[in-house]
Scaffold this motif. Structure first.
Motif, PDB file in Angstrom:
ATOM      1  N   ILE A   1      40.134  22.874  26.285  1.00  0.00           N
ATOM      2  CA  ILE A   1      41.204  23.150  27.247  1.00  0.00           C
ATOM      3  C   ILE A   1      41.278  24.647  27.521  1.00  0.00           C
ATOM      4  N   TYR A   2      41.188  25.448  26.433  1.00  0.00           N
ATOM      5  CA  TYR A   2      41.243  26.908  26.574  1.00  0.00           C
ATOM      6  C   TYR A   2      40.054  27.410  27.401  1.00  0.00           C
ATOM      7  N   GLN A   3      38.877  26.835  27.071  1.00  0.00           N
ATOM      8  CA  GLN A   3      37.686  27.250  27.820  1.00  0.00           C
ATOM      9  C   GLN A   3      37.808  26.881  29.291  1.00  0.00           C
ATOM     10  N   HIS A   4      38.356  25.744  29.566  1.00  0.00           N
ATOM     11  CA  HIS A   4      38.545  25.317  30.947  1.00  0.00           C
ATOM     12  C   HIS A   4      39.525  26.244  31.667  1.00  0.00           C
ATOM     13  N   GLN A   5      40.613  26.589  30.990  1.00  0.00           N
ATOM     14  CA  GLN A   5      41.583  27.499  31.593  1.00  0.00           C
ATOM     15  C   GLN A   5      40.964  28.890  31.824  1.00  0.00           C
ATOM     16  N   LEU A   6      40.214  29.338  30.793  1.00  0.00           N
ATOM     17  CA  LEU A   6      39.578  30.648  30.911  1.00  0.00           C
ATOM     18  C   LEU A   6      38.561  30.650  32.049  1.00  0.00           C
ATOM     19  N   SER A   7      37.807  29.560  32.167  1.00  0.00           N
ATOM     20  CA  SER A   7      36.832  29.447  33.241  1.00  0.00           C
ATOM     21  C   SER A   7      37.510  29.461  34.608  1.00  0.00           C
TER      22      SER A   7
ATOM     23  N   SER B   1      28.256  32.049  33.934  1.00  0.00           N
ATOM     24  CA  SER B   1      28.525  32.925  35.078  1.00  0.00           C
ATOM     25  C   SER B   1      29.648  32.297  35.883  1.00  0.00           C
ATOM     26  N   ASN B   2      30.556  33.126  36.366  1.00  0.00           N
ATOM     27  CA  ASN B   2      31.690  32.574  37.100  1.00  0.00           C
ATOM     28  C   ASN B   2      31.312  32.275  38.557  1.00  0.00           C
ATOM     29  N   ALA B   3      32.211  31.603  39.244  1.00  0.00           N
ATOM     30  CA  ALA B   3      31.939  31.149  40.613  1.00  0.00           C
ATOM     31  C   ALA B   3      31.735  32.321  41.566  1.00  0.00           C
ATOM     32  N   TYR B   4      32.490  33.386  41.349  1.00  0.00           N
ATOM     33  CA  TYR B   4      32.369  34.548  42.254  1.00  0.00           C
ATOM     34  C   TYR B   4      30.972  35.140  42.181  1.00  0.00           C
ATOM     35  N   LEU B   5      30.432  35.254  40.964  1.00  0.00           N
ATOM     36  CA  LEU B   5      29.088  35.817  40.808  1.00  0.00           C
ATOM     37  C   LEU B   5      28.043  34.898  41.434  1.00  0.00           C
TER      38      LEU B   5
ATOM     39  N   ASP C   1      36.938  32.200  37.494  1.00  0.00           N
ATOM     40  CA  ASP C   1      36.527  31.818  38.846  1.00  0.00           C
ATOM     41  C   ASP C   1      37.451  32.402  39.906  1.00  0.00           C
ATOM     42  N   LEU C   2      38.676  32.708  39.522  1.00  0.00           N
ATOM     43  CA  LEU C   2      39.607  33.318  40.467  1.00  0.00           C
ATOM     44  C   LEU C   2      39.418  34.825  40.569  1.00  0.00           C
ATOM     45  N   ALA C   3      38.724  35.393  39.596  1.00  0.00           N
ATOM     46  CA  ALA C   3      38.524  36.849  39.591  1.00  0.00           C
ATOM     47  C   ALA C   3      37.609  37.269  40.736  1.00  0.00           C
ATOM     48  N   LEU C   4      37.932  38.417  41.371  1.00  0.00           N
ATOM     49  CA  LEU C   4      37.124  38.949  42.475  1.00  0.00           C
ATOM     50  C   LEU C   4      36.078  39.921  41.950  1.00  0.00           C
ATOM     51  N   VAL C   5      35.470  39.516  40.851  1.00  0.00           N
ATOM     52  CA  VAL C   5      34.388  40.289  40.254  1.00  0.00           C
ATOM     53  C   VAL C   5      33.471  39.298  39.546  1.00  0.00           C
TER      54      VAL C   5
END
Length: 696
Positions: free
Chosen positions: A147-153, A175-179, A157-161
């Motif tokens: 759950i924590y990993q999902h929230q952190l992910s 790697s996050n969605a933005y990257l 993904d919302l980060a603009l970096v």
């Protein structure tokens, strides 16, 4: 319960710990009572154990099982269906099996259990021994972690970096969605350093060699560079990495897209360093390049500074407009690029002035060749907006082979050489020499003294009589400006041009007109000059550009009771034609006010015959230089004859200047010239000396 069940389904199976290794009971000897049979074997086990009959009724439990179910009395659970507390899912076909199931305590608290089962027979009855392992806490913690990993992910993904994680094997594991969107692909991969593929080969090599070292000693690593996206687009990014403090190690990296900022920086640098019209570097960049070139002279040899100025550009810009002028400057800059090397620097200083820096290692011969190429390139016609335009270029060249020079000194020397090229007729180049420097310093001294000459009353006016050789009578007087400095009379040729260049000509001419008009009016009052005698004064081209000049000239005449017809305004031939070509009405206005117009130094310029007729020029003056060698120079004689013929054919009287012997008087008389001026009659005289002339 549902959350626990979902967590249970997500857990991978693991081997049963050795501590729960079951003892085989199939070959145990027959004893009375199941409890008496199993208690010595299983009663003291620290792991929960329960024995159920073939009807799933609980037949035996140990203390650990009671503790797991939070049961106080062991006897209370015997005979109860095991499915009330443990939700079995055996198919009954396997003799031994293992599985994870859900369960609950007698108080209803949810459990997650791992069960290993073994069947045995006692007194002809089938039984199953269930060895239990409580997985409730580990499954709960695993679920919470997910759950924590999902929230952190989701946060990542919302980060603009761009955010990514690399493990100790240099594999990108996250790697996050933005990257992913930024790069157009995911860099997650199982091969070492596969995430480096977006960087250039050089950057990859540096990152591999420096990243681990920096993370080990400082914990952070930063690099500003470019990456290539999946669509082959190059982005400017800032790559930042920090050591991962988690037990599994590796590092966490961020990639920030700074392309827009980089483009803005480049644009701002272009605004600061480049000329916005031509795209050439500007004077600010030039000074830094000059400093570098000076420092490198000892190591790489001399370099060359060329100061360029376009000849004839001002006429084009003034007559055709700035748009045409700007287009011409752009074309000129392109030709300069084609005439030089890529290592050379071309600078637009402003207006039609350029500077070319030829890189270190060049000498005079090569510099001359480049200058010839530039002159030849600029001399060719320019085709702009259906117009064919021509300009030329004058170039001043400085060779710098000393490291103690300064940029300002080099540019000053280049300007001195450029001025010499202009004076030499334009459309040529001149090298700077110490002699030119000395002449420039002398010129500066003269200019400084000229600024003070009027206030110190160093200027004076002399008058040279003009004689009608047909009657012997005085025709008029030409007013001539004189400058006395340190008891020495400076020749007009040495300072008249400087007066015009510095703009001092306006104040000095105003003063001179006041003086000579006052003198001439006084002579007339005294009866020393007749009513038809004229006063000749020279008018500069710059004076014609002054607004209201003709009005002030007329007012000065009225102030001294002189008529405009008493005054002959002498206009240099070149200045006269410049005004005509530009279509300015000042020449027509001079005639309309009643002033008499004479073209001075006629024969040295390019006057149009039609202009002479159209503007009703009253007199033509033959320049002294044409009369000096009239009997020895056939070309000068031919020009004088032509001028005399033109005057006769057009009915325009000729005034010959510089007549210094009787033979020239006779020659001019024979060819129809009746007005002469020169030393044979009188040298220029000041007002006091002129009184003796009148008395004679």
């Amino acid at each position: 319960m549902i959350q626990t069940a979902n967590a249970f389904k997500a857990i991978k199976q693991k081997r049963r710990p050795q501590s729960l290794k079951a003892q085989s009971v199939q070959n145990l000897p027959e004893i009375k009572g199941l409890d008496a049979y199993l208690q010595p074997l299983l009663g003291g086990s620290f792991s929960p154990v329960v024995v159920v009959s073939d009807r799933n009724e609980i037949a035996f439990v140990n203390g650990a099982f009671c503790h797991l179910l939070q049961l106080e009395n062991m006897a209370d659970i015997l005979g109860i269906d095991i499915s009330r507390y443990v939700f079995l899912n055996f198919n009954g076909k396997n003799q031994s099996t293992s599985q994870r199931v859900n369960g609950c305590t007698v108080l209803g608290q949810a459990l997650v259990l791992k069960i290993n089962m073994q069947q045995f027979v006692f007194n002809d009855h089938q039984y199953r021994i269930l060895y239990l392992q409580d997985k409730t806490k580990s499954i709960w913690h695993s679920g919470q972690k997910k759950i924590y990993q999902h929230q952190l992910s989701s946060i990542f993904d919302l980060a603009l970096v761009g955010i990514f994680e690399v493990n100790t094997r240099d594999e990108c594991v996250f790697s996050n969605a933005y990257l992913d969107k930024l790069l157009g692909k995911s860099i997650v991969g199982k091969s070492s350093y596969s995430w480096l593929s977006v960087f250039s080969p050089d950057d990859q090599q540096e990152i591999q060699s420096r990243l681990a070292v920096e993370l080990q000693y400082t914990g952070i690593y930063t690099k500003y560079c470019q990456v290539t996206t999946h669509s082959k687009e190059n982005l400017w990014i800032r790559f930042h990495a920090c050591r991962n403090q988690a037990p599994h190690g590796g590092f966490v990296g961020t990639i920030t897209d700074e392309t827009a900022q980089r483009v803005q920086e480049i644009r701002l640098r272009e605004l600061a360093e480049l000329d916005q019209l031509t795209g050439l570097v500007n004077r600010h960049v030039m000074y830094s390049r000059l400093k570098s070139a000076i420092e490198y002279t000892e190591r790489y040899g001399p370099f060359v500074v060329m100061c360029l100025d376009l000849d004839g550009f001002k006429n084009i810009n003034d007559s055709l407009g700035h748009d045409i002028g700007d287009a011409l400057l752009v074309e000129v800059s392109q030709r300069l690029k084609q005439s030089t090397r890529k290592v050379d620097v071309i600078v637009r200083m402003g207006g039609d002035e350029f500077v070319v820096l030829l890189a270190n290692g060049i000498h005079e011969t090569a510099a001359s060749r480049v200058a010839h190429d530039i002159i030849a390139a600029i001399r060719k016609p320019f085709y702009i907006e259906s117009r064919t335009l021509y300009v030329t270029v004058s170039i001043g060249i400085v060779i710098c082979d000393r490291s103690d020079m300064t940029p300002s000194t080099l540019l000053k020397q280049g300007d001195i050489a450029l001025y010499q090229a202009k004076a030499a007729g334009r459309n040529n180049f001149q090298f700077f020499t110490p002699e030119l420097d000395q002449a420039a310093k002398q010129k500066l001294d003269v200019i400084t003294q000229l600024h003070e000459a009027l206030s110190k009353k160093q200027f004076s006016v002399e008058y040279q009589p003009q004689i009608n050789i047909a009657t012997g009578e005085t025709f008029g007087f030409e007013a001539l400006l004189r400058w006395s400095l340190n008891n020495e009379v400076i020749a007009p040729s040495e300072f008249i041009g400087l007066l015009e260049d510095t703009g001092l000509i306006h104040d000095v001419s105003t003063w001179m007109l006041e003086v000579c008009f006052a003198d001439f009016a006084q002579w007339r009052r005294y009866g020393w000059v007749k009513g038809d005698e004229k006063l000749c004064v020279n008018i500069s081209s710059s004076q014609l550009l002054l607004k209201g000049f003709v009005d002030r000239l007329e007012e000065t005449c009225h102030q001294y009771n002189l008529a405009p017809s008493d005054i002959i305004l002498e206009l240099n031939e070149t200045s006269f034609m410049d005004r005509v070509i530009k279509g300015e009405s000042v020449v027509q206005e001079i005639k309309a006010r009643g002033f008499v117009l004479a073209i001075d130094d006629f024969g040295t310029g390019y006057s149009s015959i039609s202009a002479l007729i159209h503007l009703s020029v009253d007199y033509l003056k033959i320049d002294t230089s044409l009369l000096r060698d009239i009997f020895s120079d056939q070309e000068d004689r031919a020009i004088v004859d032509s001028i005399l013929a033109i005057g006769k054919r057009l009915g325009i009287p000729i005034i010959a200047v510089g007549v210094d012997d009787q033979s020239k008087i006779e020659y001019l008389r024979e060819h129809g010239c009746t007005i002469c001026q020169g030393f044979v009659f009188s040298k220029p005289l000041n007002a006091l000396q002129l009184e003796h002339f009148f008395a004679a």
